[in-house]
Scaffold this active site. Structure first.
Site, PDB file in Angstrom:
ATOM      1  N   LYS A 245       6.831  -0.112  13.611  1.00 24.49           N
ATOM      2  CA  LYS A 245       7.455  -0.469  12.528  1.00 24.49           C
ATOM      3  C   LYS A 245       8.370   0.222  11.784  1.00 24.49           C
ATOM      4  O   LYS A 245       7.994   1.430  11.816  1.00 24.49           O
ATOM      5  CB  LYS A 245       6.212  -0.887  11.421  1.00 24.49           C
TER       6      LYS A 245
ATOM      7  N   TYR B 180       1.237   1.888   8.158  1.00 21.89           N
ATOM      8  CA  TYR B 180       0.735   2.048   6.798  1.00 21.89           C
ATOM      9  C   TYR B 180       1.508   0.842   5.966  1.00 21.89           C
ATOM     10  O   TYR B 180       2.533   0.379   6.777  1.00 21.89           O
ATOM     11  CB  TYR B 180       1.296   3.291   6.142  1.00 21.89           C
ATOM     12  N   CYS B 181       1.125   0.593   4.943  1.00 20.39           N
ATOM     13  CA  CYS B 181       1.569  -0.595   4.100  1.00 20.39           C
ATOM     14  C   CYS B 181       1.530  -1.778   5.061  1.00 20.39           C
ATOM     15  O   CYS B 181       2.618  -2.334   5.094  1.00 20.39           O
ATOM     16  CB  CYS B 181       2.920   0.008   3.371  1.00 20.39           C
ATOM     17  N   PRO B 182       0.485  -2.262   5.441  1.00 19.05           N
ATOM     18  CA  PRO B 182       0.584  -3.279   6.641  1.00 19.05           C
ATOM     19  C   PRO B 182       0.608  -4.746   6.055  1.00 19.05           C
ATOM     20  O   PRO B 182       0.074  -4.638   4.723  1.00 19.05           O
ATOM     21  CB  PRO B 182      -0.925  -3.078   7.161  1.00 19.05           C
TER      22      PRO B 182
ATOM     23  N   ALA C 117       1.057  -1.227   0.102  1.00 21.87           N
ATOM     24  CA  ALA C 117      -0.050  -0.091   0.127  1.00 21.87           C
ATOM     25  C   ALA C 117       0.817   1.202   0.097  1.00 21.87           C
ATOM     26  O   ALA C 117       2.107   1.140  -0.032  1.00 21.87           O
ATOM     27  CB  ALA C 117      -0.796  -0.065   1.336  1.00 21.87           C
TER      28      ALA C 117
END
Length: 290
Positions: A165, A152-154, A96
């Site tokens: 993260k 974000y961008c999981p 993502a």
């Protein structure tokens, strides 16, 4: 080749890798350039070329995932980012949205596919995890894998230290080769990058609550500068650590094989591929007119 360094390690875990370091060449404004380069290199690897580890950075960009590009307000969100000086694009790999700057180090492994029956994408992600874990081993910090809520961008291969993260991993597969891509937040404030991603989704979702997109929280992300003792210059230190991991596995025979498999496309060809990717993977949200 200016500002590029190429070497090759022995066959031991991270095997048969050419090292392509473009992390100091930050003059290319089109963020799709490195993705286009990897698309061409991946095809070459699939045809028998030597596998690569590609390192690169971009001064100011925002890269959407394919699902992000289909959100109803994606076009408006892209225009807002471009007005702030971001180079905005949609990548053709999984994952993502990710904001990029010089504090974010992008690491890609470009590898040939194995024989039928031996394919397991988790092995490919594990190879990237191991490379990053080894690069950070000297810090004494434990790198863990597993989805971090609010990041974000999981994904299942979120890499974290102390529950925050700092790295996400995605993949792009071709017929005979694949690319595993990792973004590593090395410098800066993780909370600021989380804010950028959250604001993007607020605009891109256009207020809709019944659609699926990452709900980003401020305390989910952090940089290596914040999480480890790398301190100032963490991005360059991390880059050198990755290169050290690769170099420690080098042999004279490996260097000879690397010379035989060396190929990098001309910039004009890469830009042609970037234009093709932009046309093929453009923003698909309602405001784009589609």
């Amino acid at each position: 080749m200016d500002k590029q360094e190429m070497t090759q390690p022995k066959k031991n875990g991270l095997s048969d890798l050419l090292l392509l370091d473009r992390s100091q060449d930050v003059t290319e404004q089109d963020v799709l350039y490195p993705f286009a380069l990897e698309e061409l290199l991946c095809k070459h690897v699939g045809e028998g070329g030597a596998p690569l580890c590609h390192l690169w950075r971009h001064p100011r960009a925002f890269v959407m995932g394919l699902r992000d590009s289909r959100l109803p307000g994606a076009a408006e969100a892209a225009r807002h980012l471009e007005a702030q000086g971001y180079n905005v694009a949609v990548r053709n790999s999984g994952g993502a949205a990710v904001p990029l700057d010089l504090g974010v180090v992008n690491v890609s492994l470009i590898m040939p596919k194995r024989r039928a029956g031996e394919i397991d994408f988790r092995d490919d992600f594990e190879r990237m995890f191991e490379l990053i874990r080894l690069a950070l081993q000297a810090t004494g910090c434990e790198v863990r894998k597993g989805e971090i809520e609010g990041a974000y961008c999981p994904g299942d291969y979120d890499l974290s230290i102390g529950g925050r993260k700092f790295c996400g991993i995605a993949q792009r597969r071709q017929a005979h080769a694949y690319v595993v891509q990792a973004f590593v937040i090395a410098e800066g404030a993780g909370v600021e990058k989380a804010r950028q991603a959250r604001e993007f989704y607020e605009r891109a979702s256009a207020g809709a609550q019944n659609i699926d997109f990452p709900r980003v929280t401020a305390d989910s992300m952090a940089s290596l500068e914040e999480l480890t003792d790398l301190g100032n210059g963490a991005a360059l230190k991390f880059i050198e650590a990755v290169k050290r991991v690769v170099r420690e596995r080098q042999t004279p025979d490996g260097m000879e094989r690397a010379a035989a498999g060396l190929w990098v496309p001309e910039p004009s060809r890469v830009r042609e591929m970037a234009a093709l990717l932009r046309e093929r993977y453009g923003i698909r949200g309602k405001e784009s007119g589609e």
